[in-house]
Motif scaffolding. Structure first.
Motif, PDB file in Angstrom:
ATOM      1  N   UNK A 186       0.846  -1.185   0.000  1.00  0.00           N
ATOM      2  CA  UNK A 186       0.000   0.000   0.000  1.00  0.00           C
ATOM      3  C   UNK A 186       0.891   1.247   0.000  1.00  0.00           C
ATOM      4  N   UNK A 187       0.583   2.141  -0.891  1.00  0.00           N
ATOM      5  CA  UNK A 187       1.367   3.382  -0.970  1.00  0.00           C
ATOM      6  C   UNK A 187       0.788   4.443  -0.039  1.00  0.00           C
ATOM      7  N   UNK A 188       1.662   5.268   0.464  1.00  0.00           N
ATOM      8  CA  UNK A 188       1.260   6.389   1.309  1.00  0.00           C
ATOM      9  C   UNK A 188       1.302   7.702   0.540  1.00  0.00           C
ATOM     10  N   UNK A 189       1.689   7.627  -0.732  1.00  0.00           N
ATOM     11  CA  UNK A 189       1.749   8.802  -1.598  1.00  0.00           C
ATOM     12  C   UNK A 189       0.458   8.848  -2.401  1.00  0.00           C
ATOM     13  N   UNK A 190      -0.243   9.956  -2.334  1.00  0.00           N
ATOM     14  CA  UNK A 190      -1.508  10.116  -3.047  1.00  0.00           C
ATOM     15  C   UNK A 190      -1.254  10.763  -4.406  1.00  0.00           C
ATOM     16  N   UNK A 191      -2.027  10.357  -5.401  1.00  0.00           N
ATOM     17  CA  UNK A 191      -1.939  10.937  -6.747  1.00  0.00           C
ATOM     18  C   UNK A 191      -3.333  11.409  -7.152  1.00  0.00           C
ATOM     19  N   UNK A 192      -3.782  12.534  -6.603  1.00  0.00           N
ATOM     20  CA  UNK A 192      -5.143  13.007  -6.869  1.00  0.00           C
ATOM     21  C   UNK A 192      -5.274  13.666  -8.232  1.00  0.00           C
ATOM     22  N   UNK A 193      -6.523  13.820  -8.669  1.00  0.00           N
ATOM     23  CA  UNK A 193      -6.762  14.641  -9.854  1.00  0.00           C
ATOM     24  C   UNK A 193      -6.791  16.099  -9.389  1.00  0.00           C
ATOM     25  N   UNK A 194      -6.802  17.057 -10.317  1.00  0.00           N
ATOM     26  CA  UNK A 194      -6.735  18.472  -9.917  1.00  0.00           C
ATOM     27  C   UNK A 194      -7.838  18.925  -8.959  1.00  0.00           C
ATOM     28  N   UNK A 195      -9.062  18.441  -9.152  1.00  0.00           N
ATOM     29  CA  UNK A 195     -10.137  18.876  -8.255  1.00  0.00           C
ATOM     30  C   UNK A 195      -9.957  18.293  -6.861  1.00  0.00           C
ATOM     31  N   UNK A 196      -9.482  17.060  -6.774  1.00  0.00           N
ATOM     32  CA  UNK A 196      -9.222  16.467  -5.463  1.00  0.00           C
ATOM     33  C   UNK A 196      -8.050  17.170  -4.783  1.00  0.00           C
ATOM     34  N   UNK A 197      -7.018  17.546  -5.559  1.00  0.00           N
ATOM     35  CA  UNK A 197      -5.906  18.302  -4.997  1.00  0.00           C
ATOM     36  C   UNK A 197      -6.412  19.602  -4.390  1.00  0.00           C
ATOM     37  N   UNK A 198      -7.278  20.301  -5.098  1.00  0.00           N
ATOM     38  CA  UNK A 198      -7.809  21.557  -4.577  1.00  0.00           C
ATOM     39  C   UNK A 198      -8.590  21.329  -3.289  1.00  0.00           C
ATOM     40  N   UNK A 199      -9.340  20.248  -3.234  1.00  0.00           N
ATOM     41  CA  UNK A 199     -10.089  19.924  -2.015  1.00  0.00           C
ATOM     42  C   UNK A 199      -9.126  19.674  -0.858  1.00  0.00           C
ATOM     43  N   UNK A 200      -8.035  18.940  -1.120  1.00  0.00           N
ATOM     44  CA  UNK A 200      -7.043  18.671  -0.081  1.00  0.00           C
ATOM     45  C   UNK A 200      -6.407  19.979   0.390  1.00  0.00           C
ATOM     46  N   UNK A 201      -6.043  20.844  -0.546  1.00  0.00           N
ATOM     47  CA  UNK A 201      -5.456  22.148  -0.200  1.00  0.00           C
ATOM     48  C   UNK A 201      -6.418  22.945   0.676  1.00  0.00           C
ATOM     49  N   UNK A 202      -7.692  22.968   0.298  1.00  0.00           N
ATOM     50  CA  UNK A 202      -8.692  23.755   1.018  1.00  0.00           C
ATOM     51  C   UNK A 202      -9.038  23.182   2.387  1.00  0.00           C
ATOM     52  N   UNK A 203      -9.015  21.856   2.529  1.00  0.00           N
ATOM     53  CA  UNK A 203      -9.534  21.225   3.737  1.00  0.00           C
ATOM     54  C   UNK A 203      -8.479  20.697   4.697  1.00  0.00           C
ATOM     55  N   UNK A 204      -7.231  20.620   4.279  1.00  0.00           N
ATOM     56  CA  UNK A 204      -6.212  20.035   5.148  1.00  0.00           C
ATOM     57  C   UNK A 204      -5.944  20.940   6.352  1.00  0.00           C
ATOM     58  N   UNK A 205      -6.015  20.383   7.564  1.00  0.00           N
ATOM     59  CA  UNK A 205      -5.716  21.183   8.750  1.00  0.00           C
ATOM     60  C   UNK A 205      -4.206  21.412   8.930  1.00  0.00           C
ATOM     61  N   UNK A 206      -3.414  20.671   8.178  1.00  0.00           N
ATOM     62  CA  UNK A 206      -1.960  20.797   8.269  1.00  0.00           C
ATOM     63  C   UNK A 206      -1.406  21.186   6.898  1.00  0.00           C
ATOM     64  N   UNK A 207      -0.151  21.598   6.850  1.00  0.00           N
ATOM     65  CA  UNK A 207       0.482  21.814   5.545  1.00  0.00           C
ATOM     66  C   UNK A 207       0.468  20.511   4.741  1.00  0.00           C
ATOM     67  N   UNK A 208       0.622  20.623   3.444  1.00  0.00           N
ATOM     68  CA  UNK A 208       0.696  19.448   2.583  1.00  0.00           C
ATOM     69  C   UNK A 208       1.996  19.500   1.788  1.00  0.00           C
ATOM     70  N   UNK A 209       2.449  18.323   1.373  1.00  0.00           N
ATOM     71  CA  UNK A 209       3.652  18.203   0.564  1.00  0.00           C
ATOM     72  C   UNK A 209       3.231  17.734  -0.824  1.00  0.00           C
ATOM     73  N   UNK A 210       3.716  18.419  -1.854  1.00  0.00           N
ATOM     74  CA  UNK A 210       3.424  18.034  -3.235  1.00  0.00           C
ATOM     75  C   UNK A 210       4.732  17.886  -3.993  1.00  0.00           C
ATOM     76  N   UNK A 211       4.890  16.740  -4.635  1.00  0.00           N
ATOM     77  CA  UNK A 211       6.028  16.556  -5.535  1.00  0.00           C
ATOM     78  C   UNK A 211       5.494  16.551  -6.955  1.00  0.00           C
TER      79      UNK A 211
END
Length: 112
Positions: free
Chosen positions: A1-26
């Motif tokens: 199981x991977x711990x790295x997420x590969x969202x689509x652009x709309x899911x990325x925006x949701x993560x950016x908007x809703x994450x209570x902590x900073x996020x890391x993007x490569x």
């Protein structure tokens, strides 16, 4: 199981908007040798931070609009974001330990 997420652009925006902590993007590409070499380090980092921050991988070929939005000019490019604000940017491959120092340093700058 991977711990790295590969969202689509709309899911990325949701993560950016809703994450209570900073996020890391490569930002990476399938044709990028350093990106492929960094993959196990990214996974190890993501596993070590599983309960602390989302770790996301975005392919610039699959999502060029996201790369353009964040002005990505080279791959791999690593970013730490908080509520959409860029806290840190690094271009080039990093080990898991270097990723940890980069993220911790970026977050520390925000808090000071």
């Amino acid at each position: 199981m991977t711990h790295v997420h590969a969202p689509d652009p709309s899911e990325l925006q949701r993560i950016i908007d809703e994450s209570p902590s900073p996020i890391f993007v490569q930002f990476s590409a399938s044709w990028c040798g350093p990106c492929r070499a960094m993959a196990p380090h990214l996974e190890a980092f993501a596993q070590s931070r599983a309960n602390q921050l989302p770790v996301i991988k975005m392919d610039i070929n699959d999502h060029p609009e996201v790369a353009a939005r964040f002005m990505v000019r080279a791959v791999p490019t690593s970013m730490v974001l908080d509520n959409g604000r860029v806290l840190g940017v690094h271009s080039g491959a990093l080990s898991a330990a270097q990723l940890a120092r980069f993220v911790d340093g970026s977050v520390a700058v925000q808090r000071s």
